[in-house]
Design an enzyme around this catalytic site. Structure first.
Site, mmCIF file in Angstrom:
data_model
loop_
_atom_site.group_PDB
_atom_site.id
_atom_site.type_symbol
_atom_site.label_atom_id
_atom_site.label_comp_id
_atom_site.label_asym_id
_atom_site.label_seq_id
_atom_site.Cartn_x
_atom_site.Cartn_y
_atom_site.Cartn_z
ATOM 1 N N SER A 1 53.742 44.023 40.025
ATOM 2 C CA SER A 1 53.074 43.722 38.757
ATOM 3 C C SER A 1 52.593 42.282 38.771
ATOM 4 O O SER A 1 53.185 41.403 39.413
ATOM 5 C CB SER A 1 54.025 43.950 37.584
ATOM 6 O OG SER A 1 55.031 42.946 37.550
ATOM 7 N N MET B 1 47.341 32.001 41.064
ATOM 8 C CA MET B 1 47.159 33.263 40.348
ATOM 9 C C MET B 1 46.841 32.915 38.903
ATOM 10 O O MET B 1 47.671 32.347 38.200
ATOM 11 C CB MET B 1 48.424 34.125 40.427
ATOM 12 C CG MET B 1 48.738 34.601 41.821
ATOM 13 S SD MET B 1 50.224 35.646 41.842
ATOM 14 C CE MET B 1 50.265 36.115 43.564
ATOM 15 N N HIS C 1 39.481 36.063 55.534
ATOM 16 C CA HIS C 1 38.339 36.179 54.624
ATOM 17 C C HIS C 1 37.026 36.216 55.403
ATOM 18 O O HIS C 1 35.948 36.193 54.787
ATOM 19 C CB HIS C 1 38.290 34.983 53.665
ATOM 20 C CG HIS C 1 39.409 34.937 52.670
ATOM 21 N ND1 HIS C 1 39.881 36.054 52.021
ATOM 22 C CD2 HIS C 1 40.145 33.893 52.203
ATOM 23 C CE1 HIS C 1 40.863 35.706 51.201
ATOM 24 N NE2 HIS C 1 41.039 34.401 51.295
#
Length: 319
Positions: free
Chosen positions: A247, A277, A127
């Site tokens: 997905s 998530m 990051h």
């Protein structure tokens, strides 16, 4: 190789880091900014900057909560010839190490050492902004995938993430917005992170994509990524299987990609409602930010982007 300076923050102690511009050839045309990190990052920064990069390495770089895990699994699967068995056997964090994480959580295994043990081709996650990545990336023109996500969704998602894990200790999302804009949140400043990579998006070793494009047309992104990684294009059956694997529902159910359980097990005092998530949509800010906060962020973003002749739509399309 770098300079640092302490700063105060509601997070607690933060330190701002900046590598010397001469080490990153393009930085003079970008935003030569500081990056706010915990003080523990000082113990690993020199190792990160001097990390030995292999010729076939691929780096995945994002600002936090920008679709990193989604792209990680996508790129790893392509680099490893759709090895579903291999992806089911090891957590993504072991297949694709988070290079600087030991500098944020010193109690965790050193990802730099894990990187050294991995076979090629390695997919390495970070990051960090451009000027704090391993300098050999720029000297060797290493392949690098960059995923950007619209600012307001990043703010909402990173607020839930950092607060639940104790990376930020303010009271509410209004406070978080202020700290985010003032670079008092880990990995900020956000716009310099995105704009510096936007400026080099057309270089042959850079694959720039947005989370929004991935949501709109993941098949097209995979086709572009195959070309960038010099991998064969997928046939219809392979593409259908990979899209199903990637997905959101399947990624969230997959214990090797969804780190919720592992994080709750390894990090003390994590919020009981923490989800690694969470929603996985474009526009989550629309029902999580007040109109006043949305307007405040928009004014701030426009001011920064105007200096570079850019708008959010230029980068992310219609939101």
């Amino acid at each position: 190789m770098y300079i640092s300076r302490p700063k105060s923050s509601v997070f607690g102690k933060l330190v701002e880091f900046k590598a010397k511009c001469s080490e990153v050839p393009f930085i003079q045309n970008g935003l030569d900014s500081w990056c706010s990190m915990p003080p523990t990052f000082d113990a690993v920064i020199e190792q990160v900057l001097q990390f030995e990069v292999r010729s076939d390495d691929v780096f995945l770089v994002t600002f936090m909560k920008s679709g990193t895990t989604w792209m990680q699994e996508t790129a790893w699967m392509l680099l490893n010839d759709l090895d579903y068995k291999g992806s089911a056997q090891l957590p993504l964090s072991q297949r694709s190490p988070f290079i600087e994480y030991h500098g944020i959580r010193p109690s965790f295994p050193n990802a730099l050492k894990l990187c050294e043990m991995l076979p090629s081709p390695r997919l390495i996650k970070s990051h960090l902004p451009a000027n704090l990545l391993p300098h050999q990336i720029w000297k060797k023109k290493t392949k690098l995938i960059y995923v950007a996500r619209n600012c307001k969704d990043v703010i909402v998602s990173s607020y839930h993430f950092t607060k639940a894990l104790g990376y930020w200790s303010g009271d509410n999302i209004a406070d978080y917005v202020n700290d985010f804009m003032n670079n008092d949140v880990m990995y900020t400043s956000y716009w310099s992170h995105v704009v510096n990579f936007w400026k080099i998006r057309n270089k042959p070793n850079i694959f720039f994509v947005t989370y929004e494009e991935m949501k709109r047309n993941l098949k097209g992104v995979i086709e572009r990524l195959c070309e960038f990684l010099e991998k064969p294009q997928l046939n219809d059956r392979e593409m259908e299987q990979l899209l199903e694997h990637l997905s959101f529902d399947n990624m969230k159910e997959n214990k090797q990609t969804n780190a919720t359980a592992a994080i709750k097990q390894r990090i003390p005092n994590v919020d009981a409602n923490f989800q690694f998530m969470r929603r996985g949509i474009v526009g989550s800010y629309k029902d999580e930010l007040t109109p006043e906060l949305k307007a405040k962020i928009d004014v701030w973003s426009k001011k920064v982007l105007d200096e570079h002749g850019l708008s959010e739509e230029d980068i992310f399309g219609k939101l």
